[in-house]
Design an enzyme around this catalytic site. Structure first.
Site, PDB file in Angstrom:
ATOM      1  N   GLN B 445     -14.572  28.484  57.004  1.00  0.00           N
ATOM      2  CA  GLN B 445     -14.022  29.644  57.720  1.00  0.00           C
ATOM      3  C   GLN B 445     -14.469  30.935  57.045  1.00  0.00           C
ATOM      4  O   GLN B 445     -14.047  32.015  57.449  1.00  0.00           O
ATOM      5  CB  GLN B 445     -12.481  29.585  57.720  1.00  0.00           C
ATOM      6  CG  GLN B 445     -11.878  28.468  58.564  1.00  0.00           C
ATOM      7  CD  GLN B 445     -12.043  27.089  57.932  1.00  0.00           C
ATOM      8  OE1 GLN B 445     -11.891  26.927  56.730  1.00  0.00           O
ATOM      9  NE2 GLN B 445     -12.381  26.095  58.726  1.00  0.00           N
ATOM     10  N   HIS B 446     -15.325  30.820  56.034  1.00  0.00           N
ATOM     11  CA  HIS B 446     -15.614  31.992  55.207  1.00  0.00           C
ATOM     12  C   HIS B 446     -17.104  32.234  54.979  1.00  0.00           C
ATOM     13  O   HIS B 446     -17.570  32.210  53.842  1.00  0.00           O
ATOM     14  CB  HIS B 446     -14.939  31.848  53.831  1.00  0.00           C
ATOM     15  CG  HIS B 446     -13.481  31.496  53.887  1.00  0.00           C
ATOM     16  ND1 HIS B 446     -12.841  30.750  52.918  1.00  0.00           N
ATOM     17  CD2 HIS B 446     -12.534  31.777  54.809  1.00  0.00           C
ATOM     18  CE1 HIS B 446     -11.568  30.605  53.234  1.00  0.00           C
ATOM     19  NE2 HIS B 446     -11.352  31.208  54.382  1.00  0.00           N
TER      20      HIS B 446
END
Lengths: 135, 506
Positions: B445-446
């Protein structure tokens, strides 16, 4: 979604969610496919392409693994399960994950399925579960 | 909180606009810069590719509808694994508010050891804990960062914490940007109570109140350059079904300065297309992802992991092994999707959903991602995992399983495609060191660092103020700037760096 994609998605979903009693009720699968079509319409071309790739893989690569001719939709529900299960355990099983994920995410939002599975999130009841949001 | 957004899709024909500062992207970075520049008196225009989905609509969406309308590619974006690396599902937002509206709201300041690395080894002397502290404080005030109370932990997280304690790992409460959260476990899919303080609830309304204009459905194709100066941006309006004979309208913006905040996947593409930062040879390189692995565990008792905060506790006890363990939950449908098998076997396993607890392990990775132009306008991203990181994966899986077994789990479901649940004895016999990368379920998610900041043009794309090397007025203000992996959720780091970029622009 194209007709072929709908046919393949139906064949896949009927197998994935089947029980000893056979495929889930037709109305539920119809609802699932309507929602899947709504998903592809809104999620864009790449998402549709990924789903299409997964469905094609399932439809054409799975049946030969149990000695049957494709497409998957021609097979009985029990044979579809055997074929997909075999495919899932091969390196070609990765594209199935996207299809399985999307179908499961939608299917388990259905209030009847949630009730049958003991899921009590309540989100389906609170939101407009049976109707697509169009805004 | 509602605020006015111009929907590009409602405008027929071409649009020409003029402003002081145009900001491409309305996520955690772009929103902060927009608010601060607008409040300083600048005429600010924000262009967002995605739609504007107001909070009132988000509150009515089921997770699948949210995925379709707010997540990029319906949540199916990937970074293709190269060599012995897993292919990674990278999730991002694509709407007004960007990825901030699909986060679990977890807030960490940049860890001190990471800042020490930046200011020491990388020579970014301006980025110390003390110099960034005012920015962290400002951001945390603006987005209401608060600690998740222990009573809001889900039963799954409680069980994990019990196991962790038995093994000597310290669990700490997470901090999140929430106000009035009642712990319904749906943060990723739109808070039904409007309690998540994402930028569409905080910075964007501030920006609009200060005079900024936000346009949704506007896809920026290129940055107009004249010598070393950016003169504006050009793109197209994404209309819904424009029809066979109608081309989409064009949008042209003339601006004194351009800020690119389109996220680590798209910012490097925009820079690449206009040739900015090209001499560095670093555009699109050095991307880190925090490759993450989930672990499900089945308990005898009903866990009902959806009751309680989606993310409430974490452990950094294994930070020395490059691993941060973070609590989470995922919707029942996602849990079902990872159950192997089809038909009766699948349905039987899915019946265990109410008994499942979930935890995640996040790797503090070395840069291995590369963003290239793909077919059409989308990027093609590859990820070659560093050998040391790849070697850590079995350990990540092992550690999380050990914690769950110590907590009394009957079975765990390792993140391996087609792998059914295994008991402790069966798990001990799994040959985790030889699981092919293609069978590993990995997510991120990063995405960070694809236009990283640095001290010289040879090693970075921008200087420490976010200005692209070789340009006078082209800035980057999003996760692309972050020069190394953080090992923790990056939201606050991105916003603090964006605050710094904006202040330097004033």
């Amino acid at each position: 979604m194209t007709k072929t994609m709908l046919r393949d998605a139906r064949a896949f979903a009927e197998a994935l969610f089947s029980t000893e009693r056979g495929a889930p009720p037709e109305a539920r699968i119809d609802w699932l496919l309507t929602e899947l079509a709504d998903f592809t319409e809104n999620a864009g071309a790449r998402a549709t392409l990924i789903l299409q790739g997964g469905l094609l893989t399932a439809s054409w690569l799975a049946p030969p693994l149990i000695g049957r001719a494709p497409p998957l939709a021609r097979l009985s529900v029990a044979d579809r399960c055997r074929a997909l299960d075999k495919l899932e355990h091969t390196p070609a099983g990765l594209p199935l994950l996207a299809v399985k994920a999307m179908l499961c995410i939608i299917y388990y939002e259905h209030p009847d399925v949630q009730r049958e599975s003991g899921i009590t999130t309540g989100s389906a009841q609170k939101t407009s579960c049976m109707k697509s949001v169009t805004s | 909180m509602s605020f006015a957004v111009e929907r590009g899709s409602k405008h027929a024909g071409d649009v020409n606009l003029d402003c002081d500062d145009v900001i491409v992207g309305s996520g955690a970075g772009g929103a902060v810069v927009a608010a601060l520049l607008a409040e300083s008196g600048r005429r600010v225009l924000v262009l967002e590719e995605g739609p504007h989905v107001p909070i009132e609509t988000i509150q009515r969406l089921r997770p699948s509808q949210h995925l379709a309308r707010v997540w990029r590619d319906g949540g199916m974006t990937v970074a293709v694994g190269v060599g012995d690396s897993p292919t990674i599902n990278v999730t991002m937002g694509r709407a007004v508010g960007g990825s901030s509206i699909v986060t679990g709201a977890v807030c960490f300041r940049t860890p001190e050891h990471v800042l020490a690395d930046w200011s020491g080894r990388l020579g970014l002397r301006e980025l110390t804990e003390s110099s960034l502290r005012p920015h962290f404080e400002e951001v945390e005030r603006a987005i209401s960062v608060e600690e998740v109370p222990e009573q809001m932990r889900s039963l799954g997280t409680q069980r994990f914490a019990e196991g962790a304690q038995k093994l000597g790992y310290v669990m700490e409460p997470l901090r999140r940007n929430t106000k009035g959260c009642n712990g319904c476990g749906r943060c990723n899919f739109g808070c039904p109570h409007g309690a998540k303080m994402s930028v569409d609830m905080t910075y964007l309304p501030r920006a609009v109140a200060a005079g900024a204009t936000i346009w949704s459905d506007c896809l920026v194709d290129t940055i107009a350059m004249k010598g070393g100066r950016a003169t504006g941006v050009q793109g197209r309006i994404i209309g819904r079904n424009p029809g066979f004979l109608h081309r989409a309208g064009r949008i042209r913006v003339r601006a004194q300065r351009v800020v690119v905040a389109a996220g680590a996947y798209h910012t490097p593409l925009l820079l690449d297309r206009c040739g900015a930062g090209k001499r560095s040879g670093q555009v699109g390189r050095n991307m880190t992802l925090h490759p993450s692995f989930r672990m499900f565990a089945r308990f005898e008792e009903r866990i009902e992991g959806w009751r309680g905060a989606l993310q409430s506790a974490y452990s950094r006890s294994l930070q020395h092994e490059g691993l941060t363990m973070v609590g989470l939950f995922v919707p029942p449908g996602v849990l079902a999707a990872t159950m192997p098998g089809f038909g009766t076997e699948h349905v039987r396993r899915a019946a265990d959903i109410p008994h499942l607890a979930v935890f995640g392990g996040l790797l503090h990775d070395e840069a291995g991602g590369t963003v290239r132009r793909g077919p059409g306008r989308e990027p093609f991203v590859t990820y070659r995992m560093a050998r040391e990181d790849r070697a850590r994966i079995p350990n990540v899986i092992r550690r999380m399983a050990e914690v769950f077994f110590a907590a009394g789990a009957k079975e765990v479901f390792p993140p391996i495609l087609g792998q059914p649940g295994v008991t402790a004895d069966q798990f001990a016999r799994l040959d985790l060191d030889n699981v092919p990368s293609m069978r590993l379920e990995c997510s991120s998610q990063h995405p960070l660092g694809s236009a990283r900041m640095g001290t010289s043009e040879g090693t970075s794309v921008t200087n420490v103020d976010g200005r692209v090397w070789g340009t006078e007025n082209l800035f980057v203000a999003d996760g692309s700037l972050v020069p190394t992996s953080l090992g923790v959720n990056p939201q606050v780091t991105v916003m603090a760096l964006a605050t710094r970029v904006a202040q330097r622009m004033m």
